[in-house]
Motif scaffolding. Structure first.
Motif, PDB file in Angstrom:
ATOM      1  N   ASP A  17     -42.070   5.961  91.893  1.00 14.24           N
ATOM      2  CA  ASP A  17     -40.964   5.798  90.951  1.00 14.24           C
ATOM      3  C   ASP A  17     -40.606   7.070  90.191  1.00 14.24           C
ATOM      4  OD1 ASP A  17     -40.183   3.205  91.448  1.00 14.24           O
ATOM      5  OD2 ASP A  17     -41.646   2.331  90.073  1.00 14.24           O
ATOM      6  N   ARG A  18     -41.185   8.199  90.589  1.00 17.64           N
ATOM      7  CA  ARG A  18     -40.812   9.431  89.898  1.00 17.64           C
ATOM      8  C   ARG A  18     -39.421   9.868  90.330  1.00 17.64           C
ATOM      9  NH1 ARG A  18     -44.784  13.843  92.858  1.00 17.64           N
ATOM     10  NH2 ARG A  18     -43.863  13.731  94.933  1.00 17.64           N
ATOM     11  N   ASP A  19     -38.760  10.638  89.486  1.00 19.75           N
ATOM     12  CA  ASP A  19     -37.413  11.120  89.775  1.00 19.75           C
ATOM     13  C   ASP A  19     -37.459  12.316  90.731  1.00 19.75           C
ATOM     14  OD1 ASP A  19     -36.253   9.227  88.067  1.00 19.75           O
ATOM     15  OD2 ASP A  19     -36.506  10.535  86.321  1.00 19.75           O
ATOM     16  N   GLY A  20     -36.310  12.583  91.333  1.00 18.28           N
ATOM     17  CA  GLY A  20     -36.205  13.755  92.200  1.00 18.28           C
ATOM     18  C   GLY A  20     -36.585  13.473  93.629  1.00 18.28           C
ATOM     19  N   ASP A  21     -36.456  14.507  94.446  1.00 15.15           N
ATOM     20  CA  ASP A  21     -36.791  14.371  95.863  1.00 15.15           C
ATOM     21  C   ASP A  21     -38.310  14.319  96.043  1.00 15.15           C
ATOM     22  OD1 ASP A  21     -34.097  14.486  96.549  1.00 15.15           O
ATOM     23  OD2 ASP A  21     -34.125  16.672  96.744  1.00 15.15           O
ATOM     24  N   GLY A  22     -38.708  13.809  97.186  1.00 12.56           N
ATOM     25  CA  GLY A  22     -40.127  13.803  97.530  1.00 12.56           C
ATOM     26  C   GLY A  22     -40.941  12.722  96.872  1.00 12.56           C
ATOM     27  N   ASN A  23     -40.299  11.656  96.376  1.00 11.44           N
ATOM     28  CA  ASN A  23     -41.084  10.616  95.704  1.00 11.44           C
ATOM     29  C   ASN A  23     -41.949   9.820  96.674  1.00 11.44           C
ATOM     30  OD1 ASN A  23     -38.596   9.236  96.663  1.00 11.44           O
ATOM     31  ND2 ASN A  23     -39.527   7.450  95.709  1.00 11.44           N
ATOM     32  N   THR A  24     -41.665   9.883  97.977  1.00 11.80           N
ATOM     33  CA  THR A  24     -42.508   9.187  98.951  1.00 11.80           C
ATOM     34  C   THR A  24     -43.578  10.095  99.544  1.00 11.80           C
ATOM     35  OG1 THR A  24     -40.907   9.654 100.726  1.00 11.80           O
ATOM     36  CG2 THR A  24     -40.696   7.540  99.579  1.00 11.80           C
ATOM     37  N   ASP A  25     -43.650  11.341  99.066  1.00  9.84           N
ATOM     38  CA  ASP A  25     -44.736  12.222  99.504  1.00  9.84           C
ATOM     39  C   ASP A  25     -46.056  11.723  98.921  1.00  9.84           C
ATOM     40  OD1 ASP A  25     -42.723  13.694 100.612  1.00  9.84           O
ATOM     41  OD2 ASP A  25     -42.989  15.462  99.350  1.00  9.84           O
ATOM     42  N   ILE A  26     -47.145  12.023  99.602  1.00 11.32           N
ATOM     43  CA  ILE A  26     -48.462  11.734  99.048  1.00 11.32           C
ATOM     44  C   ILE A  26     -49.205  13.041  98.833  1.00 11.32           C
ATOM     45  CG2 ILE A  26     -48.630   9.422 100.012  1.00 11.32           C
ATOM     46  CD1 ILE A  26     -50.441  10.491 102.171  1.00 11.32           C
ATOM     47  N   MET A  27     -50.086  13.041  97.846  1.00 11.14           N
ATOM     48  CA  MET A  27     -50.873  14.215  97.491  1.00 11.14           C
ATOM     49  C   MET A  27     -52.346  13.848  97.580  1.00 11.14           C
ATOM     50  SD  MET A  27     -51.107  16.042  93.747  1.00 11.14           S
ATOM     51  CE  MET A  27     -49.337  16.349  93.683  1.00 11.14           C
ATOM     52  N   VAL A  28     -53.136  14.728  98.170  1.00 10.09           N
ATOM     53  CA  VAL A  28     -54.577  14.516  98.270  1.00 10.09           C
ATOM     54  C   VAL A  28     -55.263  15.573  97.411  1.00 10.09           C
ATOM     55  CG1 VAL A  28     -56.577  14.448  99.798  1.00 10.09           C
ATOM     56  CG2 VAL A  28     -54.381  13.522 100.580  1.00 10.09           C
TER      57      VAL A  28
END
Length: 385
Positions: A226-237
């Motif tokens: 739900d964050r704004d901007g592009d890349g909200n479906t990215d995942i971070m490890v």
């Protein structure tokens, strides 16, 4: 004067073939707690629809919560979007008019898992047309043995082959790839849901798929749908703690507070293997004949006693509970959460943040508060996700 560009930073993890474990990530150097090991964008996404639902209440392209008046699909009534931009993006990819019409023409499928597989195969078909390179990358991921899914594949092939053009073998192969590699993108945590978080969407990520499982992971993944901007479906490890150079970097495929039997059952059903990690080798000896007949209330009491034992024995080298330290420091104690906590990334100068974040509820707490010290009031800080 000629400017000399700095070389790009060396990746913190590298792929290697590990006997008996396939291709997996190893630490390229000593990794510090909180360091970002990987940020990954999905090869494809597809929606998850719960039982009894005919449509999703989330944007069917970015999967954010729809915060204002939704933008409907002009070709069907089953999906909505959060903006005209997402509608445009979907119509040129995963929800093209042909896929939209195909979904409308399909017979009712009461099984939500079957409906999710239909969505996946249609998304894969769209990917094969719009990005053949990414489609071939999808086919290159580990899928184990596709034979167990053959009966399922026969039905889905008969249903979808006129739309996808896939052969039966490709259909079976894709189903196996999805089963082994899909990540569930979850809705935000709410304590009142008693730990039952809904899956908004499934995604297959080209690099994150190479992380193997361990029941005591040294890394965990975060997503911020739900964050704004592009890349909200990215995942971070991110690294949970120090990882020596050359050590395999592993995630847990489910909450770390699951019991031995539940973990082994899920791994065998979904991934086709039995875990023999250090934690499992210890916990398999905890089971006795009477435990099978324990009532739920008795089991809760046993777990409470175990939590007390963890605090008492953390860090003392207790052979019966060698992973006590992990549970005290890195498992979130928020009610109904059970998420894994990892430090926030260090500063560019390498200074530790001093805060750790839960990958389920988003709570922040000071690292030293993990041991129940006097400064830990149990409140924590919540991140805006």
């Amino acid at each position: 004067m000629t400017l000399v560009e700095s070389p790009p930073p060396e990746p913190l993890v590298r792929l290697a073939d590990i006997p008996g474990r396939g291709r997996a990530f190893l630490a390229s150097r000593h990794i510090k707690p909180g360091e970002i090991l990987l940020s990954d964008s999905p090869l494809l996404l597809y929606p998850a629809v719960s039982a009894g639902e005919t449509s999703s209440p989330y944007c069917s392209h970015c999967f954010r919560s729809v915060r204002s008046t939704p933008t409907p699909c002009p070709f069907c009534t089953s999906v909505v979007f959060c903006s005209t931009r997402c509608l445009s993006g979907a119509l040129s990819s995963c929800h093209s008019p042909s896929i939209c019409r195909a979904l409308a023409a399909l017979p009712p499928l009461p099984d939500p898992e079957l409906r999710a597989q239909v969505q996946f195969l249609l998304a894969a078909s769209s990917l094969s047309s719009t990005s053949p390179a990414n489609f071939h990358h999808l086919l290159s991921l580990d899928g184990g043995d596709a034979t167990p899914a053959q009966q399922e594949a026969i039905f889905l092939h008969s249903l979808l082959s006129p739309l996808t053009g896939f052969s039966l073998q490709v259909t079976a192969t894709l189903i196996a790839k999805d089963k082994r590699n899909a990540f569930g993108l979850m809705e935000p945590f709410r304590a009142e849901d008693a730990g039952e978080r809904r899956v908004r969407a499934y995604g297959i990520y080209p690099n994150a798929s190479f992380f193997n499982h361990d029941c005591l992971p040294n890394a965990c993944r975060f997503d911020y749908l739900d964050r704004d901007g592009d890349g909200n479906t990215d995942i971070m490890v991110r690294a949970i703690h120090d990882i020596p150079e050359g050590r395999e970097v592993c995630l847990s495929y489910f909450p770390t507070n699951w019991g031995y039997k539940e973990r082994q059952q899920r791994l065998m059903e979904d991934y086709g293997f039995q875990c023999i990690c250090d934690r499992c080798e210890v916990e398999k000896n905890w089971k006795d004949e009477d435990e099978e007949d324990m009532e739920e209330e008795e089991e809760d009491e046993r777990l409470e006693e175990m939590d007390e034992e963890v605090v008492e024995n953390a860090g003392d080298g207790n052979d019966e509970f060698p992973h006590a330290y992990f549970f005290v420091r890195y498992v979130c104690d928020q009610d109904n959460c059970g998420g894994t906590m990892a430090p926030l990334p260090p500063s560019p100068q390498g200074t530790p943040s001093g805060l750790i974040e839960c990958n389920v509820c988003g709570r922040l707490r000071k690292e030293e508060d993990g041991f129940g010290g006097d400064d830990d009031d149990g409140d924590g800080i919540m991140l805006d996700q």
